[in-house]
Every structure is written in structure tokens, then in C-alpha cells.
Design an enzyme around this catalytic site. Structure first.
Site, PDB file in Angstrom:
ATOM      1  CB  CYS A  72      40.589  -9.347  30.692  1.00  0.00           C
ATOM      2  SG  CYS A  72      41.552 -10.154  31.968  1.00  0.00           S
ATOM      3  CG  ASN A  79      49.972 -19.419  48.018  1.00  0.00           C
ATOM      4  OD1 ASN A  79      49.938 -20.293  48.881  1.00  0.00           O
ATOM      5  ND2 ASN A  79      50.144 -18.141  48.303  1.00  0.00           N
ATOM      6  CD  GLU A  80      47.435 -16.029  50.736  1.00  0.00           C
ATOM      7  OE1 GLU A  80      48.070 -15.061  50.298  1.00  0.00           O
ATOM      8  OE2 GLU A  80      47.289 -16.247  51.949  1.00  0.00           O
ATOM      9  CB  CYS A  83      43.824  -8.725  34.477  1.00  0.00           C
ATOM     10  SG  CYS A  83      44.851  -8.619  33.009  1.00  0.00           S
ATOM     11  NE  ARG A 128      53.553 -14.217  47.088  1.00  0.00           N
ATOM     12  CZ  ARG A 128      53.250 -14.590  48.331  1.00  0.00           C
ATOM     13  NH1 ARG A 128      53.379 -15.838  48.697  1.00  0.00           N
ATOM     14  NH2 ARG A 128      52.800 -13.724  49.202  1.00  0.00           N
ATOM     15  CB  CYS A 158      45.996 -12.148  33.064  1.00  0.00           C
ATOM     16  SG  CYS A 158      44.219 -12.141  32.824  1.00  0.00           S
ATOM     17  CD  GLU A 167      49.994 -19.566  53.824  1.00  0.00           C
ATOM     18  OE1 GLU A 167      50.244 -18.430  54.264  1.00  0.00           O
ATOM     19  OE2 GLU A 167      50.153 -19.873  52.631  1.00  0.00           O
ATOM     20  CB  CYS A 217      45.383  -8.446  29.467  1.00  0.00           C
ATOM     21  SG  CYS A 217      44.601 -10.054  29.701  1.00  0.00           S
ATOM     22  CD  GLU A 238      56.483 -14.203  51.942  1.00  0.00           C
ATOM     23  OE1 GLU A 238      55.512 -13.520  52.299  1.00  0.00           O
ATOM     24  OE2 GLU A 238      56.396 -15.369  51.559  1.00  0.00           O
TER      25      GLU A 238
HETATM   26  C1  GAL Z   1      50.490 -15.841  52.957  1.00  0.00           C
HETATM   27  C2  GAL Z   1      51.055 -16.503  51.714  1.00  0.00           C
HETATM   28  C3  GAL Z   1      52.391 -17.155  52.005  1.00  0.00           C
HETATM   29  C4  GAL Z   1      53.292 -16.174  52.711  1.00  0.00           C
HETATM   30  C5  GAL Z   1      52.630 -15.719  53.968  1.00  0.00           C
HETATM   31  C6  GAL Z   1      53.501 -14.750  54.769  1.00  0.00           C
HETATM   32  O1  GAL Z   1      49.465 -14.957  52.670  1.00  0.00           O
HETATM   33  O2  GAL Z   1      50.190 -17.494  51.226  1.00  0.00           O
HETATM   34  O3  GAL Z   1      52.966 -17.575  50.800  1.00  0.00           O
HETATM   35  O4  GAL Z   1      53.542 -15.095  51.873  1.00  0.00           O
HETATM   36  O5  GAL Z   1      51.428 -15.071  53.640  1.00  0.00           O
HETATM   37  O6  GAL Z   1      52.890 -14.440  55.980  1.00  0.00           O
END
Ligand code: GAL
Length: 637
Positions: A159, A141-142, A154, A103, A107, A304, A156, A340
């Protein structure tokens, strides 16, 4: 408290969605978070969109009364995007280009990646901005996750270009940059904007590195803003737009700048995730809760956490007590393929729930509903503020040492307040601190004169300020002040020697005659002002004889100053009188792993036992990994 789960319809046979949704609904989950990695399912080839499957999924959720948070899938750019536009790939400082296979390969400064990201966000917004099941959005995401290397930025061509534009807005000329950073040394001066490049080496000039970290943090915020605007223009006002931050604090990212463009904030609170290399550290997690709550001063999301934590009631009680109005588990169901697949979930590969785990969630939900049925919004101001400044992370970013001395100091300074009941907001040293009774300022080695003046004003106006050195050695360009501590001269007589000395094994004796030994860290050699009351001195090592801590009255307030935060016992002995001087309650107990929180609105006190043995606090026996809430009336008030 809202309970929800992550779910991946794009990798689950459609024939199983209905049963999964029925089961998770029955288990009491009301929110499902989906879509954040589904780019290749939404757009398998450039410009070819497939949303029908998500239409069907959302309708199925809607039919069951479930709410959905929909992710924009930009954290996982598909292979076609990477193959067709390889220039969008992140280029690490050592020249390595990321590529297909993980993932976050692209950039955020790439114009092409930005355009594709905005496009997919806009398409999703058009399609689902009115869907009744969708209550909100998670952008990407994150943006900074633990998976990225430490020198993650980065370098590049986009940048480089944007960095130059960023600098041009800040400095009038390349010569001004040379002067600000001190580039004549080693002949690093620029004569033209076109020569300005990102700092490639570990020993890059500090001013150069600081500005690049700031620029990169701004670039991430800008990337969020572009998607935010694309969504906001299309989706109904009732749908919020958010992002799941991490509590990765060691990259110099200003998570607060992300919050400024969002309608809701939250973070991924895995046990121990916030501790930056300290191992599971509940105080670090608590501080991250404070930080995210303080950003918008509203209840926040836990986007999460792991189902593996459900036995740990203290962990969940603490997030609730510190302002989380929702917790989403990652994830409902694990899958047989992918990288995962070993993750913890609520069901087996067939989607059959683990009854015991769901029972624990139910109990948790009921217990929290009984003691904290609702959260005020805006969140009440805490009486104390812990001052945190990402510039101080940036100033140490290139040190080899992990955990970073700055973050170590922050957590050490926070620890006694966390243990003994003091509710704290997280603030920036430049914030208006009016209304706080106590401010804690650990390790602000980099501090500009305006911030120093604001701190002094806070004390003169009646506040209690506890500073842990090293403090005010560097200005915002990373240049040393002629005299360390100089900007704080209204509070402190100065640092005697422009060096910090290692503290490991150094002894301290307090004015009450107690002897303590420091752990690893740094200490200043300071001179206390004449009117100060010396609270402790160094007894051994190169610091022998010099003050380790003092207090003095300044204007209508009180200053406490410690030359180091490396002695946990000393920190506690300063935290208590500072708390009491500020007129706040200090809940005494002797358990290292127990945190106490006196709710700022006077409703009651929480006790979180994160340890493995029962703890008796405030007359109540709290089992291991459990919590208690004492409503104010029950506490005899
Ligand atoms: C988080 C991430 C999720 C998954 C999870 C696994 O940091 O946002 O997509 O990877 O960890 O624990």
C-alpha cells in the site's frame, strides 16, 4: 422480475443437490448464485485445482433450466495462501495484521494476492466461460462490507509503495504535496517521495487523509478491474461480469468507479443496511436503489436480501419500482455448522422448504409481475437529481460522530422528495446536469470551483437548485476557502462566519409564521443576497436573526438555499415549492413512513407504506408493509 437464491454446493452433501435444485426451481426461483467463497474447495493446495464438483453442480442446474451466477472466491483466501504468503495480510493503521479466521483478510494492493486472485478468476473463466448455465459472474464479495472496521484501509508495504506511485501521478514533487496539504504545520513536510506514508493517526492532516481515501477507493476499483479483464478475455460475451456492492457509504468508497469497469451492477439490500446507523430507514434504502440504478442507467441486481423480509411487500415493490430487475435471496438453505448458520433461509436443515415463506415469495412475484412486468433499459432519466459526492464522506471520515453529519444531511434532504413522489437519479456534482429540472445538493462542504460553476450554470440555464448548507467551505485538498461559500458567490452572498454552529434545539420561524425546532446538525450563518426572498430565519441560539433559508431567481432558474438541513419541517417547506417551480408533481400526504414515486415515464404512481398502520394516499388505502400502484389511466389521466 428474476427471483433467485444463494446456494453453497461446497458445504452441501452432493446427494442432496438434486432435491434442493428441484425444490427451489419448483418454488419459482430461476437463478442460483454460487461459488463466491469456495476457494479452498477449488484449490485445496497451491496449484492443485478441483473443478469436477462444480462441473457436476452446473450440469445439474443446467438440466433443470436454472441459470447460475458464479462468484470468484477471492473474498475468502484459503489458509495455505495466508500461511505461505503472510505479507498479503491487511495491516490496520494501529499495526494489527489480520490473519486466518475470517473473510477479507488480504490486501487488494498486495501484488501476490492480486496475482493469485487473477489466477483463480482466469482458471474459472477458462473452465466455465462457455457453460450454458452460467449467465454471469460476480467478482469477489462485498469489497467493502459492514464487517470491516471504520478505519479499514490497509497500510502494508505494498500500500505504501502504491500510494507513492499514485501521488506521483497527481503531484509533480513532494514539495507540491506539502503545499497542497499544508504540511509545514507540526513539521510534517516530506523532502523525498520515500518518506511519504499513509496517514496513521486520527488527526492526520485532512489533505493527506483525503488522498489516502481516494487512493484506497481507486485500489479497490483496480483490483476489480484486474479480475474483470481476466474474466472478460475468457468468457462469452453473453456472460456479464458484476460485483455485489454494499450500500456502505460511510467509508468514502466510490461505488460508481466500480461500476465503470463492470457490465452490470447491484447491491446487497438488507432492510436498514443503507442507513449508516440510522436504523431501518426506507428512504436510505430507496436512495441506494437510485444510486445503483443511476450508475449505468440500467436495471440493476439485488444480489442479496434476506428471506426474513418476504412479508414486507413494500420493501420489494420499492426495489422493483426504482429499477431492480432481479432479487436474489441469501440464502436458500442454512447449514448446521459455520458462523452464519443462524441465518434466515427458505428451508430447514434437511432442505425441506417452509411452505408459508415460499407462498409469500410467490405472491410477491405475481403481484409485481402484474404491475411492473418489465423495466425499460436504459432506465429513463428521472426529472430530479440528488447530488452525492464520496469526497464529502472522506472529509468527515475521521470524525468520531456516527452517523456522519454529511450522510445524515443527505438522507434528510432526500426524505421529503422520497415521501412526496419526486423521482430522483443520484448524480455527482461534477456531472452534466443538463436535462434535469431539479437538483438537490445537500451538505457539499467540500466543493471545487468547477463543480460550483457547473451548479451555477445549471440554475442560470433554467434549473431549480436546492442547496442545503454547509456548502463550499473546502477545496479538494481539504483546505478552507478564504471566504466560505466563495465558489458559490454567483448564487450566494457568502457565509458570514467561518464556523458552523450546532443546531440542536435552535428555533426557526418561517415567513408564514410557522415555528420549528432543529434537530442535531450544523448550520451556517449566511447573508442572503439583496434580491433574495427570505423564507425562514433562525429565532434563537447563536444564529438568531440570520436567514435559515432563502430563494432567488438566477438567470432563467431558481435557487433555494438553506443554511442547514437539520430541520425536517423546513426541508419539507423548501422541497415543495422547489418541486412545483420545477414543474413536477408533489403528492401531498401526512404519513412519515410512506414513500411515493411518480414514475418518470408517466406510467403511474407507486405508494409504499413502510409503516405499521394503514395509510390513505391518493385516495387509496394501503395496508401496513404493503404497496399500491396506480396506473396513470386509473389515476384519472
Ligand atoms: C452479506 C454477505 C453474505 C452473508 C450475508 C449474511 O453481507 O455478502 O456472504 O454474510 O451478508 O447476512
Amino acid at each position: 422480475m428474476i427471483f433467485g437464491v444463494s446456494y453453497y454446493p461446497e458445504i452441501t452433501p452432493e446427494t442432496e443437490w438434486a432435491a434442493d435444485l428441484d425444490r427451489l426451481r419448483e418454488a419459482g426461483f430461476t437463478v442460483v448464485r454460487v461459488g463466491e467463497f469456495a476457494w479452498s474447495a477449488f484449490e485445496p493446495r497451491e496449484g492443485e485445482y478441483h473443478f469436477e464438483w462444480m462441473d457436476r453442480f452446473l450440469d445439474a442446474a443446467q438440466a433443470r433450466g436454472l441459470s447460475v451466477v458464479l462468484g470468484t472466491p477471492t473474498a475468502s483466501p484459503p489458509a495455505w495462501l495466508i500461511a505461505q504468503y503472510p505479507q498479503i495480510l491487511v495491516q490496520l493503521p494501529d499495526g494489527v495484521r489480520l490473519g486466518y479466521g475470517e473473510r477479507r483478510a488480504c490486501c487488494v494492493n498486495s501484488e501476490i494476492y492480486r496475482q493469485f486472485s487473477v489466477e483463480i478468476a482466469a482458471r474459472l473463466g477458462d473452465r466455465y466461460g462457455r457453460h450454458p448455465a452460467v449467465i454471469g459472474w460476480q467478482i469477489d464479495n462485498e469489497l467493502i462490507g459492514p464487517e470491516r472496521p471504520r478505519l479499514f484501509e490497509c497500510h502494508c508495504a505494498d500500500c505504501v509503495w502504491r500510494f507513492r506511485q499514485w501521488l506521483k501521478r497527481k503531484y509533480p514533487s513532494p514539495q507540491a504535496v506539502n503545499d497542497a496539504w499544508g504540511l509545514r504545520f507540526w513539521s510534517l513536510e516530506f523532502s523525498d517521495w520515500g518518506e511519504v506514508a499513509p496517514p496513521l493517526r486520527y488527526r492526520a492532516c485532512p489533505g493527506h487523509a483525503l488522498d489516502y481515501h481516494r487512493f484506497y477507493s481507486d485500489s479497490l476499483a483496480e483490483y476489480l478491474r484486474l479480475q474483470y479483464e481476466a474474466l472478460r478475455a475468457r468468457v462469452e460475451a453473453r456472460q456479464f461480469v458484476s460485483h455485489n456492492s454494499t450500500a456502505v457509504f460511510d467509508r468514502g468508497i466510490d461505488h460508481r468507479s466500480f461500476a465503470r469497469t463492470l457490465n452490470a451492477v447491484g447491491w446487497d439490500a438488507y432492510p436498514g443496511a443503507a442507513s449508516a446507523g440510522h436504523g431501518p430507514n426506507p428512504a436510505a434504502t430507496a436512495l441506494a436503489h437510485d444510486w445503483f440504478r443511476s450508475m449505468l442507467r440500467r436495471p440493476f441486481w439485488i444480489w442479496e436480501t434476506t428471506p426474513a423480509a418476504v412479508h414486507d411487500a413494500a420493501f420489494f415493490a420499492e426495489m422493483r419500482a426504482r429499477g431492480a430487475h432481479a432479487v436474489l435471496f441469501w440464502l436458500w438453505r442454512t447449514h448446521r455448522a459455520n458462523m452464519e448458520r443462524g441465518s434466515r433461509s427458505f428451508c430447514d436443515f434437511d432442505g425441506k422448504p417452509y411452505a408459508a415463506r415460499l407462498r409469500q415469495v410467490r405472491q410477491l412475484r405475481e403481484r409485481l409481475a402484474a404491475v411492473a412486468p418489465s423495466l425499460p433499459s436504459p432506465s429513463p432519466r428521472a426529472p430530479a437529481a440528488l447530488l452525492f459526492d464520496p469526497d464529502n464522506v472522506r472529509a468527515e471520515h475521521r470524525l468520531e460522530r456516527r452517523p456522519m453529519p454529511y450522510l445524515e444531511g443527505v438522507i434528510r434532504a432526500y426524505l421529503p422528495f422520497w415521501r412526496h413522489g419526486v423521482a430522483t437519479d443520484a448524480a455527482h456534482p461534477g456531472d452534466d446536469l443538463t436535462g434535469y429540472r431539479l437538483a438537490i445538493a445537500p451538505g457539499l462542504r467540500l466543493m471545487d470551483e468547477a463543480d460550483a460553476r457547473a451548479l451555477e450554470r445549471f440554475v442560470r440555464d433554467g434549473g431549480v437548485l436546492l442547496i442545503f448548507g454547509p456548502a463550499a467551505h473546502l477545496d479538494r485538498h481539504g483546505v478552507y476557502y478564504r471566504r466560505w461559500g466563495e465558489p458559490l458567490s454567483g448564487l450566494l452572498d457568502g457565509v458570514v462566519q467561518p464556523e458552523t454552529l450546532p443546531t440542536e434545539g435552535v428555533e426557526i420561524v418561517t415567513s408564514a409564521g410557522e415555528n420549528f425546532v432543529c434537530r442535531s446538525g450544523d448550520a451556517e450563518i449566511i447573508r442572503a443576497p439583496n434580491d433574495a426572498d427570505i423564507l425562514a430565519r433562525f429565532r434563537s441560539g447563536p444564529h438568531a436573526g440570520s436567514p435559515a433559508a432563502f430563494t432567488r431567481v438566477v438567470g432563467r432558474g431558481h435557487l433555494f438555499y438553506a443554511a442547514t438541513s437539520a430541520c425536517a419541517e423546513l426541508n419539507r417547506r423548501l422541497a415543495r415549492p422547489a418541486t412545483e417551480r420545477a414543474g413536477l408533481e408533489w403528492v401531498e400526504h401526512a404519513f412519515d413512513d410512506v414513500g411515493v414515486l411518480v414514475e418518470p415515464n408517466g406510467r403511474g404512481r407507486w405508494i409504499f407504506n413502510h409503516g405499521n398502520a394503514p395509510a390513505r394516499v391518493l385516495g387509496v388505502e394501503v395496508p401496513p408493509r404493503d404497496f399500491a400502484f396506480l396506473a396513470s389511466s386509473a389515476a384519472g389521466e
